[in-house]
Design a protein around this motif. Sequence first.
Motif, PDB file in Angstrom:
ATOM      1  N   MET A   1     -26.752  -3.697 -53.590  1.00 25.35           N
ATOM      2  CA  MET A   1     -26.771  -4.514 -54.795  1.00 25.35           C
ATOM      3  C   MET A   1     -25.356  -4.761 -55.307  1.00 25.35           C
ATOM      4  SD  MET A   1     -29.984  -5.189 -55.249  1.00 25.35           S
ATOM      5  CE  MET A   1     -30.184  -5.714 -56.942  1.00 25.35           C
ATOM      6  N   LYS A   2     -24.513  -3.762 -55.213  1.00 23.30           N
ATOM      7  CA  LYS A   2     -23.119  -3.899 -55.663  1.00 23.30           C
ATOM      8  C   LYS A   2     -22.378  -4.911 -54.791  1.00 23.30           C
ATOM      9  CE  LYS A   2     -19.057  -1.146 -56.900  1.00 23.30           C
ATOM     10  NZ  LYS A   2     -18.477   0.230 -56.953  1.00 23.30           N
ATOM     11  N   LYS A   3     -22.648  -4.898 -53.474  1.00 25.75           N
ATOM     12  CA  LYS A   3     -21.996  -5.853 -52.575  1.00 25.75           C
ATOM     13  C   LYS A   3     -22.406  -7.290 -52.884  1.00 25.75           C
ATOM     14  CE  LYS A   3     -23.250  -4.099 -48.589  1.00 25.75           C
ATOM     15  NZ  LYS A   3     -23.365  -3.937 -47.107  1.00 25.75           N
ATOM     16  N   ASN A   4     -23.579  -7.438 -53.475  1.00 29.14           N
ATOM     17  CA  ASN A   4     -24.133  -8.774 -53.704  1.00 29.14           C
ATOM     18  C   ASN A   4     -23.994  -9.221 -55.159  1.00 29.14           C
ATOM     19  OD1 ASN A   4     -25.693 -10.004 -51.238  1.00 29.14           O
ATOM     20  ND2 ASN A   4     -26.003  -7.793 -51.136  1.00 29.14           N
ATOM     21  N   ILE A   5     -22.988  -8.749 -55.821  1.00 28.17           N
ATOM     22  CA  ILE A   5     -22.798  -9.106 -57.227  1.00 28.17           C
ATOM     23  C   ILE A   5     -22.597 -10.616 -57.399  1.00 28.17           C
ATOM     24  CG2 ILE A   5     -20.301  -8.727 -57.188  1.00 28.17           C
ATOM     25  CD1 ILE A   5     -20.633  -7.530 -60.049  1.00 28.17           C
TER      26      ILE A   5
ATOM     27  N   THR B   1     -24.026 -12.867 -55.337  1.00 35.43           N
ATOM     28  CA  THR B   1     -25.151 -13.565 -54.707  1.00 35.43           C
ATOM     29  C   THR B   1     -26.173 -13.952 -55.764  1.00 35.43           C
ATOM     30  OG1 THR B   1     -24.852 -12.253 -52.681  1.00 35.43           O
ATOM     31  CG2 THR B   1     -26.930 -13.427 -52.932  1.00 35.43           C
ATOM     32  N   ASN B   2     -26.475 -15.224 -55.857  1.00 38.12           N
ATOM     33  CA  ASN B   2     -27.470 -15.733 -56.803  1.00 38.12           C
ATOM     34  C   ASN B   2     -28.749 -16.088 -56.059  1.00 38.12           C
ATOM     35  OD1 ASN B   2     -25.657 -15.754 -59.119  1.00 38.12           O
ATOM     36  ND2 ASN B   2     -24.621 -17.436 -58.070  1.00 38.12           N
ATOM     37  N   PHE B   3     -29.847 -16.087 -56.766  1.00 33.94           N
ATOM     38  CA  PHE B   3     -31.109 -16.445 -56.117  1.00 33.94           C
ATOM     39  C   PHE B   3     -31.978 -17.255 -57.066  1.00 33.94           C
ATOM     40  CE2 PHE B   3     -31.838 -12.409 -58.180  1.00 33.94           C
ATOM     41  CZ  PHE B   3     -33.118 -12.500 -58.710  1.00 33.94           C
ATOM     42  N   GLN B   4     -32.856 -18.041 -56.455  1.00 33.78           N
ATOM     43  CA  GLN B   4     -33.768 -18.904 -57.196  1.00 33.78           C
ATOM     44  C   GLN B   4     -35.149 -18.831 -56.563  1.00 33.78           C
ATOM     45  OE1 GLN B   4     -33.299 -23.182 -56.686  1.00 33.78           O
ATOM     46  NE2 GLN B   4     -33.641 -23.506 -58.871  1.00 33.78           N
ATOM     47  N   ILE B   5     -36.164 -18.632 -57.383  1.00 36.17           N
ATOM     48  CA  ILE B   5     -37.546 -18.562 -56.906  1.00 36.17           C
ATOM     49  C   ILE B   5     -38.291 -19.810 -57.377  1.00 36.17           C
ATOM     50  CG2 ILE B   5     -39.739 -17.309 -57.032  1.00 36.17           C
ATOM     51  CD1 ILE B   5     -38.129 -14.742 -57.424  1.00 36.17           C
ATOM     52  N   LYS B   6     -38.968 -20.461 -56.445  1.00 37.59           N
ATOM     53  CA  LYS B   6     -39.726 -21.667 -56.771  1.00 37.59           C
ATOM     54  C   LYS B   6     -40.828 -21.854 -55.730  1.00 37.59           C
ATOM     55  CE  LYS B   6     -36.452 -24.616 -54.281  1.00 37.59           C
ATOM     56  NZ  LYS B   6     -35.568 -25.807 -54.376  1.00 37.59           N
ATOM     57  N   LYS B   7     -41.586 -22.918 -55.849  1.00 40.66           N
ATOM     58  CA  LYS B   7     -42.606 -23.233 -54.854  1.00 40.66           C
ATOM     59  C   LYS B   7     -41.933 -23.737 -53.582  1.00 40.66           C
ATOM     60  CE  LYS B   7     -46.379 -22.922 -55.455  1.00 40.66           C
ATOM     61  NZ  LYS B   7     -47.259 -21.731 -55.241  1.00 40.66           N
ATOM     62  N   PRO B   8     -42.498 -23.454 -52.418  1.00 40.87           N
ATOM     63  CA  PRO B   8     -41.882 -23.829 -51.139  1.00 40.87           C
ATOM     64  C   PRO B   8     -41.677 -25.334 -50.995  1.00 40.87           C
ATOM     65  CG  PRO B   8     -43.574 -22.184 -50.783  1.00 40.87           C
ATOM     66  CD  PRO B   8     -43.701 -22.633 -52.214  1.00 40.87           C
ATOM     67  N   SER B   9     -40.564 -25.694 -50.358  1.00 33.92           N
ATOM     68  CA  SER B   9     -40.253 -27.090 -50.064  1.00 33.92           C
ATOM     69  C   SER B   9     -39.382 -27.127 -48.816  1.00 33.92           C
ATOM     70  CB  SER B   9     -39.527 -27.747 -51.247  1.00 33.92           C
ATOM     71  OG  SER B   9     -38.265 -27.133 -51.455  1.00 33.92           O
ATOM     72  N   VAL B  10     -39.189 -28.326 -48.284  1.00 39.71           N
ATOM     73  CA  VAL B  10     -38.381 -28.481 -47.083  1.00 39.71           C
ATOM     74  C   VAL B  10     -37.113 -29.250 -47.436  1.00 39.71           C
ATOM     75  CG1 VAL B  10     -39.514 -30.632 -46.404  1.00 39.71           C
ATOM     76  CG2 VAL B  10     -38.393 -29.222 -44.663  1.00 39.71           C
ATOM     77  N   SER B  11     -36.007 -28.941 -46.757  1.00 38.53           N
ATOM     78  CA  SER B  11     -34.752 -29.674 -46.906  1.00 38.53           C
ATOM     79  C   SER B  11     -33.970 -29.529 -45.609  1.00 38.53           C
ATOM     80  CB  SER B  11     -33.929 -29.133 -48.080  1.00 38.53           C
ATOM     81  OG  SER B  11     -33.424 -27.836 -47.792  1.00 38.53           O
ATOM     82  N   ASP B  12     -32.986 -30.382 -45.412  1.00 37.95           N
ATOM     83  CA  ASP B  12     -32.151 -30.287 -44.215  1.00 37.95           C
ATOM     84  C   ASP B  12     -31.413 -28.958 -44.177  1.00 37.95           C
ATOM     85  OD1 ASP B  12     -32.956 -32.788 -43.405  1.00 37.95           O
ATOM     86  OD2 ASP B  12     -31.180 -33.825 -44.163  1.00 37.95           O
ATOM     87  N   ASP B  13     -30.958 -28.479 -45.333  1.00 37.16           N
ATOM     88  CA  ASP B  13     -30.232 -27.206 -45.382  1.00 37.16           C
ATOM     89  C   ASP B  13     -31.100 -26.053 -44.875  1.00 37.16           C
ATOM     90  OD1 ASP B  13     -27.943 -28.348 -46.354  1.00 37.16           O
ATOM     91  OD2 ASP B  13     -28.320 -27.819 -48.452  1.00 37.16           O
TER      92      ASP B  13
ATOM     93  N   ILE C   1     -24.331 -18.302 -52.413  1.00 36.09           N
ATOM     94  CA  ILE C   1     -23.008 -17.859 -52.816  1.00 36.09           C
ATOM     95  C   ILE C   1     -22.152 -19.112 -52.987  1.00 36.09           C
ATOM     96  CG2 ILE C   1     -20.880 -16.696 -52.077  1.00 36.09           C
ATOM     97  CD1 ILE C   1     -22.503 -14.520 -50.872  1.00 36.09           C
ATOM     98  N   ASN C   2     -21.597 -19.265 -54.184  1.00 36.00           N
ATOM     99  CA  ASN C   2     -20.810 -20.467 -54.504  1.00 36.00           C
ATOM    100  C   ASN C   2     -21.589 -21.744 -54.177  1.00 36.00           C
ATOM    101  OD1 ASN C   2     -18.602 -18.924 -55.379  1.00 36.00           O
ATOM    102  ND2 ASN C   2     -17.810 -18.762 -53.284  1.00 36.00           N
TER     103      ASN C   2
END
Length: 240
Positions: free
Chosen positions: A82-86, A88-100, A147-148
């Motif tokens: 957890m300390k290494k990932n200070i 790292t951001n995250f987002q929770i939502k309904k599933p979707s598709v994208s090129d990324d 990240i960024n």
Amino acid sequence: MEYFDILSDLHPCSYFDDKVSQYRYLGIRNCTPYFYKGLLERGYRRFGEYFFVPQCKGCTECITIRYLVDEFEISQNIKRVMKKNIDTNFQIKKPSVSDDKVNLYMNYHHKMTDKKGWSINTIDSSRYVSSFVAGSEVFGYEMCMYINHKMIAVSYFDIVLDSMSANYFFYDHTYAKLSLGVLNLTLLFNLAKKLNLKYLYPGFWIKDHASMGYKERYKPFEALINQADIFDRTYWRRHD
């Protein structure tokens, strides 16, 4: 609710070079949470609108386990992750598709093909939708890590009544030192606790296996000890 039941052809096992594997598939449209919970308790996993369980003749190495969410505790190793990932951001939502997401999935599988000998797996937007977006309307969620503002990992999971099922996780190996797999499972544990869920199903466990043995590090957990059909009673053994 509509479903059909099929048994796959025999194909090389993904975990043992000298074995073949076979899966039972249920294709289900409009699956109810109650029915899905029963499938989870009997070892089934979900991809899209398909629910599957291994039924390999003469082999029971793949064991369904479930973590006891309320008893999960943060270890020193998890605190370090957890300390290494200070950042790292995250987002929770309904599933979707994208090129990324499609590109990240493809790069992940190419890396695992080189690293662990996985069979080559190609995917496009249509197949991505059928695997991760379809069938998720009622209970499916997606967690993206950044990240960024760069997407570095994607996690798919289901919430079904009192249970959570971790379906699939893939990441950018450039960030392997961040132990993103550990971070993913920790975030899912924390979410399950906040929602007062009882179980977290992480998938199949193979004792002492190089790729699948790590799941026993998180204790306590219960292991399914019988191959229960849809209407059979299930039996579980606790591991501390």
